[in-house]
Design a protein around this motif. Sequence first.
Motif, mmCIF file in Angstrom:
data_model
loop_
_atom_site.group_PDB
_atom_site.id
_atom_site.type_symbol
_atom_site.label_atom_id
_atom_site.label_comp_id
_atom_site.label_asym_id
_atom_site.label_seq_id
_atom_site.Cartn_x
_atom_site.Cartn_y
_atom_site.Cartn_z
ATOM 1 N N ARG A 178 -1.208 27.107 -21.402
ATOM 2 C CA ARG A 178 -0.049 27.486 -20.589
ATOM 3 C C ARG A 178 0.329 26.279 -19.737
ATOM 4 O O ARG A 178 -0.545 25.604 -19.167
ATOM 5 C CB ARG A 178 -0.430 28.665 -19.684
ATOM 6 N N GLN A 179 1.627 25.989 -19.638
ATOM 7 C CA GLN A 179 2.080 24.872 -18.814
ATOM 8 C C GLN A 179 3.186 25.336 -17.882
ATOM 9 O O GLN A 179 4.239 25.783 -18.331
ATOM 10 C CB GLN A 179 2.565 23.699 -19.673
ATOM 11 N N ASP A 180 2.940 25.193 -16.586
ATOM 12 C CA ASP A 180 3.962 25.478 -15.589
ATOM 13 C C ASP A 180 4.779 24.218 -15.341
ATOM 14 O O ASP A 180 4.282 23.101 -15.541
ATOM 15 C CB ASP A 180 3.313 25.973 -14.294
ATOM 16 N N PRO A 181 6.030 24.355 -14.886
ATOM 17 C CA PRO A 181 6.898 23.179 -14.683
ATOM 18 C C PRO A 181 6.252 22.129 -13.786
ATOM 19 O O PRO A 181 5.737 22.447 -12.716
ATOM 20 C CB PRO A 181 8.142 23.789 -14.028
ATOM 21 N N GLY A 182 6.257 20.882 -14.246
ATOM 22 C CA GLY A 182 5.719 19.778 -13.453
ATOM 23 C C GLY A 182 4.200 19.740 -13.375
ATOM 24 O O GLY A 182 3.636 18.970 -12.598
ATOM 25 N N GLU A 201 -12.299 23.078 -24.766
ATOM 26 C CA GLU A 201 -11.099 22.970 -23.945
ATOM 27 C C GLU A 201 -10.995 21.611 -23.266
ATOM 28 O O GLU A 201 -12.000 20.972 -22.960
ATOM 29 C CB GLU A 201 -11.056 24.074 -22.893
ATOM 30 N N LEU A 202 -9.755 21.195 -23.092
ATOM 31 C CA LEU A 202 -9.444 19.991 -22.345
ATOM 32 C C LEU A 202 -8.958 20.407 -20.959
ATOM 33 O O LEU A 202 -8.250 21.393 -20.815
ATOM 34 C CB LEU A 202 -8.347 19.180 -23.037
ATOM 35 N N PHE A 203 -9.353 19.630 -19.959
ATOM 36 C CA PHE A 203 -8.911 19.870 -18.592
ATOM 37 C C PHE A 203 -7.888 18.791 -18.259
ATOM 38 O O PHE A 203 -8.230 17.610 -18.193
ATOM 39 C CB PHE A 203 -10.093 19.818 -17.630
ATOM 40 N N PHE A 204 -6.654 19.210 -18.043
ATOM 41 C CA PHE A 204 -5.566 18.271 -17.807
ATOM 42 C C PHE A 204 -5.314 18.055 -16.329
ATOM 43 O O PHE A 204 -5.460 18.965 -15.501
ATOM 44 C CB PHE A 204 -4.269 18.802 -18.437
ATOM 45 N N GLY A 249 0.182 19.986 -15.548
ATOM 46 C CA GLY A 249 -0.481 19.773 -16.824
ATOM 47 C C GLY A 249 -0.813 21.099 -17.482
ATOM 48 O O GLY A 249 -0.880 22.135 -16.821
ATOM 49 N N PRO A 250 -1.018 21.089 -18.799
ATOM 50 C CA PRO A 250 -1.382 22.328 -19.503
ATOM 51 C C PRO A 250 -2.704 22.905 -18.992
ATOM 52 O O PRO A 250 -3.621 22.164 -18.638
ATOM 53 C CB PRO A 250 -1.503 21.882 -20.961
ATOM 54 N N GLU A 251 -2.773 24.236 -19.011
ATOM 55 C CA GLU A 251 -3.981 24.960 -18.591
ATOM 56 C C GLU A 251 -4.514 25.743 -19.778
ATOM 57 O O GLU A 251 -3.777 26.516 -20.405
ATOM 58 C CB GLU A 251 -3.648 25.899 -17.429
ATOM 59 N N PHE A 252 -5.783 25.566 -20.073
ATOM 60 C CA PHE A 252 -6.400 26.190 -21.246
ATOM 61 C C PHE A 252 -6.398 27.711 -21.146
ATOM 62 O O PHE A 252 -6.683 28.283 -20.082
ATOM 63 C CB PHE A 252 -7.831 25.678 -21.382
ATOM 64 N N LEU A 253 -6.080 28.354 -22.287
ATOM 65 C CA LEU A 253 -6.146 29.813 -22.378
ATOM 66 C C LEU A 253 -7.221 30.253 -23.373
ATOM 67 O O LEU A 253 -8.136 30.978 -23.011
ATOM 68 C CB LEU A 253 -4.792 30.387 -22.800
ATOM 69 N N PHE A 254 -7.076 29.864 -24.643
ATOM 70 C CA PHE A 254 -7.958 30.367 -25.697
ATOM 71 C C PHE A 254 -8.241 29.287 -26.739
ATOM 72 O O PHE A 254 -7.439 28.396 -26.952
ATOM 73 C CB PHE A 254 -7.301 31.537 -26.460
#
Lengths: 115, 114
Positions: free
Chosen positions: A37-41, B102-105, A43-48
């Motif tokens: 999941r990526q919110d505006p501005g 998982e990668l931590f961004f 970095g991506p956040e891991f889900l599955f």
Amino acid sequence: EDQVTQSPEALRLQEGESSSLNCSYTVSGLRGLFWYRQDPGKGPEFLFTLYSAGEEKEKERLKATLTKKESFLHITAPKPEDSATYLCAVRGPLANGGSQGNLIFGKGTKLSVKP
Amino acid sequence: ETGVTQSPTHLIKTRGQQVTLRCSSQSGHNTVSWYQQALGQGPQFIFQYYREEENGRGNFPPRFSGLQFPNYSSELNVNALELDDSALYLCASSSGTTRTGELFFGEGSRLTVL
């Protein structure tokens, strides 16, 4: 060539209106399919992570499923805070190295949930 | 436990200049990868560093280079900047020990090339 295609590009839902996002992939050998999941501005956040056809993972209102050609992210009774861009990715080709960090991402589906 | 931090958050350069972006990995993570995300696109893999060496690379030219330091922090260097280099540059860290992979961004460095 390994690739990931996501649809739709954008999805607008009313709060409580369930739907699904699609991720079609072409890889020589699947070594993991990832949802972020990526919110505006941000970095991506891991889900599955899913590894084999038939596997399912759930987290709150989200459920990810996997077949041999595609993955679905099902969103049940979404809330406005679920609004974000959802990215699908697969591990990149072994020839390029970077076994952990080498992911091929789709362009994402931008989800908007209105109250 | 601190997360992945990147600096600077925003910067503006002109075509032909050089830029260095920095990343501190999450505590305990020994692998760092870098991604370029153009507006409206998904992130694209640039390269990965493990034990201070590049051990994976995507389809980016040699003017994209990097370093990893003994504390696992990393730098991305881009020489001879082009207009198309304008993008969000993301750093991600991982430990290689989790089944999820998982990668931590980090939150990224937004580069604008004029």
